[in-house]
Design a protein around this motif. Structure first.
Motif: not given
Length: 253
Positions: A42-60
């Motif tokens: 799905m991400l590859a189907d659209f022009d996109h840019e990274l806004i930010t990251t967040t995390s839950m314990a060991n998952i980014e």
């Protein structure tokens, strides 16, 4: 029971806003799914840019801005399981998300519901723990509050077939016993997942719109389990159609 001790105090010891700063220009509408392969396609189907990251314990969790039909949407891959999913959604709300389209697989309790077909939950049976920290104890919760008519009309107008029924949300994927299965079916459940009741409780507590639907995967019966197309890399073309449907729903909100 401890889970009956709902505390309506909106101020907790640790709050999302204690850790998360709002992001100026963050898209108010987001789309998310649980399957990592479907998300990547799905991400590859659209022009996109990274806004930010967040995390839950060991998952980014990377959060992207995608550009679709002249609109900007946030897009991210939600973690599986009620506690992790709700914690990440709390972060997204703190960033600035106001509404969300969330979709994922579910196990079906009715063999007649075919693989990758759309299921709209009418309510969620609360067999997990997270929801009880967001809403008072009850057997079930309303799903898609304020959006159910919109969602059903959206599908009907486009001739997209779908099933309706309650979803059984459980934390214990290895404790889905035959007796529990029968009881949940008697209560109206047509499918089972791991997040829906908790997500609905969060939506009600935080006052945001969440449009939640499923596409059918494995089949559970009292006699056996059939994995069908549950694996991440199966039926990808059909799953792509579901992902596109989620984007179109988000653009119509």
């Amino acid at each position: 029971m401890i889970l009956e001790e709902f505390d309506q105090n909106r101020k907790a010891i640790i709050n999302p806003e204690d850790l998360i700063e709002p992001i100026e220009g963050f898209p108010q509408t987001a789309v998310s799914c649980f399957a990592h392969e479907t998300f990547a396609r799905m991400l590859a189907d659209f022009d996109h840019e990274l806004i930010t990251t967040t995390s839950m314990a060991n998952i980014e969790i990377p959060i992207y801005r995608v550009f679709a039909d002249g609109r900007e949407l946030a897009l991210f891959n939600a973690p599986v399981g009620a506690p992790a999913c709700v914690a990440i959604l709390e972060d997204l709300i703190a960033f600035g998300m106001k509404q969300l389209v969330l979709f994922g697989t579910c196990g079906v309790l009715d063999e007649e519901i075919r693989e990758t077909s759309i299921i709209i939950p009418t309510a969620a049976l609360r067999d997990e723990g997270t929801s009880y920290h967001y809403q008072p104890a009850s057997s079930e919760l309303e799903v898609n509050a304020g959006l159910q008519d919109f969602l059903l009309n959206f599908l009907d107008q486009r001739g997209i077939s779908h099933s309706l029924g309650k979803v059984w949300t459980t934390d214990g994927i290895y404790r889905e016993t035959a007796d529990k299965l029968r009881k949940r079916k008697e209560a109206g459940a047509v499918c089972v997942d791991m997040e829906c009741s908790a997500v609905a409780a969060l939506a009600a507590f935080r006052g945001i719109n969440i449009c939640h639907f499923f596409y059918a995967a494995d089949h559970l019966s009292e006699e056996a389990w059939d994995m069908r197309n549950l694996a991440n890399h199966t039926d990808l073309d059909e799953k792509d159609k579901v992902a596109n449907l989620a984007i179109q729903i988000a653009l119509a909100l």
